[in-house]
Scaffold this motif. Structure first.
Motif, PDB file in Angstrom:
ATOM      1  N   ALA A  85       0.865  -1.123   0.010  1.00  0.00           N
ATOM      2  CA  ALA A  85       0.043  -0.155  -0.037  1.00  0.00           C
ATOM      3  C   ALA A  85       0.869   1.258   0.020  1.00  0.00           C
ATOM      4  O   ALA A  85       0.422   2.226  -0.853  1.00  0.00           O
ATOM      5  CB  ALA A  85      -1.045   0.010   1.255  1.00  0.00           C
ATOM      6  N   GLU A  86       1.764   1.316   1.083  1.00  0.00           N
ATOM      7  CA  GLU A  86       2.802   2.443   0.974  1.00  0.00           C
ATOM      8  C   GLU A  86       3.424   2.656  -0.556  1.00  0.00           C
ATOM      9  O   GLU A  86       3.701   4.008  -0.913  1.00  0.00           O
ATOM     10  CB  GLU A  86       4.010   2.111   1.912  1.00  0.00           C
ATOM     11  CG  GLU A  86       3.520   2.340   3.468  1.00  0.00           C
ATOM     12  CD  GLU A  86       4.549   1.682   4.187  1.00  0.00           C
ATOM     13  OE1 GLU A  86       5.803   1.556   4.086  1.00  0.00           O
ATOM     14  OE2 GLU A  86       4.118   1.313   5.423  1.00  0.00           O
ATOM     15  N   ARG A  89       1.021   4.233  -3.014  1.00  0.00           N
ATOM     16  CA  ARG A  89       0.780   5.388  -2.658  1.00  0.00           C
ATOM     17  C   ARG A  89       2.082   6.327  -3.083  1.00  0.00           C
ATOM     18  O   ARG A  89       2.040   7.532  -3.065  1.00  0.00           O
ATOM     19  CB  ARG A  89       0.252   5.601  -1.359  1.00  0.00           C
ATOM     20  CG  ARG A  89      -1.341   5.218  -1.345  1.00  0.00           C
ATOM     21  CD  ARG A  89      -1.993   5.892  -0.275  1.00  0.00           C
ATOM     22  NE  ARG A  89      -1.277   5.339   1.082  1.00  0.00           N
ATOM     23  CZ  ARG A  89      -2.067   4.671   1.794  1.00  0.00           C
ATOM     24  NH1 ARG A  89      -3.268   3.909   1.523  1.00  0.00           N
ATOM     25  NH2 ARG A  89      -1.620   4.201   2.898  1.00  0.00           N
ATOM     26  N   ALA A 274      -4.298   0.632  -0.313  1.00  0.00           N
ATOM     27  CA  ALA A 274      -3.643   1.528  -1.076  1.00  0.00           C
ATOM     28  C   ALA A 274      -4.693   2.321  -1.514  1.00  0.00           C
ATOM     29  O   ALA A 274      -4.726   3.854  -1.294  1.00  0.00           O
ATOM     30  CB  ALA A 274      -2.549   1.308  -2.058  1.00  0.00           C
ATOM     31  N   SER A 277      -7.339   4.274   2.229  1.00  0.00           N
ATOM     32  CA  SER A 277      -6.677   4.673   3.200  1.00  0.00           C
ATOM     33  C   SER A 277      -7.197   4.977   4.568  1.00  0.00           C
ATOM     34  O   SER A 277      -6.698   4.670   5.744  1.00  0.00           O
ATOM     35  CB  SER A 277      -5.706   5.812   2.894  1.00  0.00           C
ATOM     36  OG  SER A 277      -6.454   7.082   2.757  1.00  0.00           O
TER      37      SER A 277
END
Lengths: 289, 289, 289, 289
Positions: A85-86, A89, A274, A277
């Motif tokens: 997810a990080e 993004r 992602a 959030s």
């Protein structure tokens, strides 16, 4: 590198450096490594044509997430979801106005090629709910997600890129995320590695015929490709001559059916986190069976 | 008929006649019956608005193929494949220049709704091969076939009609054949009956929300719908009140997993024979596993 | 009660009380109710022949776990796993010397009947590892677990009870846990209710032919039966006459494929926790995919 | 032969002759070849201990049926069914009094290992029907068939040979037919070759640990083993070192999911024809979906 086929930029980079007698660097390729617990994140940036030619990959950023314990440890799985997810993004901005089209590539009837369609079946789909005036389930600030698993040329008769282009023109997403099974050179990477890239995709490229790619330049939409190696190319580990008329061989692990399931869940929930959030992994696991 | 939901025009017609005190006919509806061995073919034509309103179906021809022994007899299966092919060719002209897009509707993860995607997986796909200059497999005079199984709104977030329209605009077929699972009122029809119609389709209509249909008028392409009843509506056989928040119930046969398989094979090979008139059922069964 | 078939003692008890004009009790039947968060545990004990005859069930304890949010809430799922484990351990003592044979009943090729075989595929199997001298994985104090999914008479040609008896004589377990899909009368119970009983099992009893049961009396081994309703009998909700030659109908929810998956995971992990009291749900979910 | 693992006696024989500098024969091994249309039948008989040691196989007859067109040609499939039936009946006498227990070996959750359980699901099971007084379906003179798919040690915790022995003691068959997926050395044999042997089976032998076998000597019942190669051992084609802690690799064809289906149908119908000599392939295909 000439004889070894890999879809992973990080492997192509290592091979290039090895061929160049362990020179520390390749012109046009920058890489850095970061540890996140038992997960290693390697970012390879291909910045010019020389880098692209040497590694045999399009220009762009290739993030490799190595999670050797993914198969055995729930904690590694949870951390991997967050890291995915990080990193997504980190490649693009996503807010509640974003509409994302997720595309699950590959042939669902061939186990090691079913990753893409399996990921699509585990996503939190919201586009049709957002359009309802009174969406009570997710609240106001949820980003829009829609998804298709278009199949492969051999089973549809249609270029996969054409289907994606057609649906994309109708739906008009701000972001496309394409998920596919990859081939690696190193068997230890099968099902433990996730590659995330913003260099676009070439559906069908894997089987040898390079059709024109889908990327921000060609379709005007950011395209993030996420892949997990599920096979190593038979040619990679063998010197045997495989008769042309035979079905192509694949080398994979005996537990591939189970491994695909875990890998698909990790990628799907990484994407879910992602794109949404505000939700926790726990929320996501409650919504999607 | 008000309280009984059926996707079969032949059932709607029977109910209308029964309600009208067994009057022999409904204005705007013509029907005839033909026996082909142990198979009965009933053709219901809805010719005006009164017929359409009374039967609750769009204007057009609805062909019902009843094959009570389909489940047990290989001969009935073979005859049913031929009858389906004949009836499709009775509705439209197909030659080696025709490009057909077959659409498998429904949710592949819900057994009785998986008919459409299962049919698509059993088709002889030729469009991508025809485009190769040296197609050695099928010879020159093969019609073009491509296919998609777009999924359902709940799993894609996209109106199914929009996906079909988008792919159709890209591929430009002369004919669309859409395959879907149906609901019947009479349990004896489950898996023994095939309905073929040229009245177009309304994807998602089954669940109550009538979205705009796909038919020759709205998209300028002939649309043939083929359906097989796989469930009867719970409301049809029961007076119980089903709480709103519950998952919708379905009534089906215990052997539905097996039944869907046989029905999908019958419909798929009926389509294969209709589109490739030079091939025999034996050819088709050799090409498609 | 005569015309309504239910495998749940708690439903049979309610119906008996209703028939007896809401008399508070049936002779030979004791019941009590306990709340555990959003889960309700009802224990029905059938203590004499009158109770057995009135409820149409063998003497013994029937524990019903109602978890209405099981389908939507991860927390309910986790709590349900714990409650199942507690209730199993309330019926019998399990320590590291216990060898348990888990039997997954039902036909894996019929979705709503596949619960038993699905549960078996999610168990932590230890019997063969315990026998190795150097078991490094689970440590010393792990109880022995083995499991079979024997199939059904129609697909094996062998009475299921005979297969269980044969394997049991060879393996010599101290405990048999048999898991099966059940029929309920109330549609709201489908997939939300788990019944645990020590009254033994009668494989094949569901389809009408009562063969001799497997219980502590007949085979000298404690038999715990765990069931989840996945269908309601068509006869229960309908007055229609179903022709004899037709496949038996079933009434179930449209999302039964997904529901079975969640229910199987809940029951499997409840059993895993009961048999391996040193492990947490998190451990179990790490070991078993 | 030392480094190449093959389950096929015909391959082991060829390798032995090659190692012995193309000497025409190995002491204790007799072989002959017969053509049946496009199918080649090779019979290797291992007649003494030297033959057994040299080929690494137990004494007995090993029949190899090579059908290179099996995957593409319906006619080859039909001929292969007949040849399998003939060869089984050449190894043992089967009449209407014979009760046969068919055992589907392997792990149904690992695609290339699922052959055995898939075959079992396609058999004409008659044992439970023969026991009914009024069997109207098949008539009087039908042989008895029952079947189990016992699973593998890793998923049951029980030695597969123990399950087979236990069920066999209860059912008391005159013949056991055990079906399993095999490993070959030559990739061209994958899914085109069927081996039939009367030398017994060693369940679990494939993974390295030789447990005691099941054969006519050890259990007093004729045991016919039927196998189809679905993988080649990774070690066979590669010199790479595979780290011990990794899942074992397998090399197979990309279309293995489809190939297993066709191979299973061929073996199942070969067995069906062998056990029910009054039925035609067409009958069998009508009875079994």
């Amino acid at each position: 590198m000439q004889n070894i086929r890999t879809d992973l930029a990080v492997e192509a980079h290592e091979m290039s450096k090895r061929e160049a007698k362990n020179s520390a660097s390749v012109d046009g390729v920058i890489s850095d490594v970061e540890k996140k617990g038992d997960i290693t994140v390697t970012r390879v940036k291909i910045t010019n044509d020389n880098g692209s030619r040497t590694l045999g990959k399009a220009k762009g950023t290739y993030i490799t997430i190595d999670a050797p314990n993914l198969k055995y440890s729930l904690e590694t799985y949870e951390r991997a979801c967050s890291v995915i997810a990080e990193e997504i993004r980190g490649l693009t901005k996503i807010d509640s106005d974003t509409l994302t089209l997720v595309v699950g590539l590959g042939n669902r009837e061939i186990t090691p090629d079913a990753l893409g369609s399996s990921v699509v079946s585990k996503l939190l789909i919201t586009h049709h709910i957002k359009e309802c005036s009174d969406n009570e389930i997710f609240g106001e600030n949820i980003s829009g997600v829609c998804a298709i698993a278009p199949g492969v040329l051999g089973t549809t008769g249609i270029e996969t890129a054409d289907i994606i282009r057609a649906v994309s023109e109708k739906v008009k997403p701000q972001l496309i995320i394409a998920v596919d099974a990859l081939a690696a050179a190193d068997i230890e990477r099968v099902s433990n590695t996730i590659q995330i890239s913003d260099a676009g995709i070439q559906p069908g490229a894997g089987v040898g015929n390079n059709r024109d790619g889908l990327n921000e330049e060609t379709i005007g939409i950011k395209v993030i490709a996420i892949g997990v190696p599920t096979v190593i190319d038979a040619a990679t580990i063998s010197k045997i001559k495989i008769p042309k008329e035979l079905s192509p061989l694949m080398v994979t692990t005996k537990d591939i059916d189970l491994v695909i399931e875990r890998a698909a869940k990790t990628v799907a929930n990484g994407i879910n986190l992602a794109l949404h959030s505000r939700l926790t992994l726990r929320d996501v696991e409650s919504y999607v069976s």
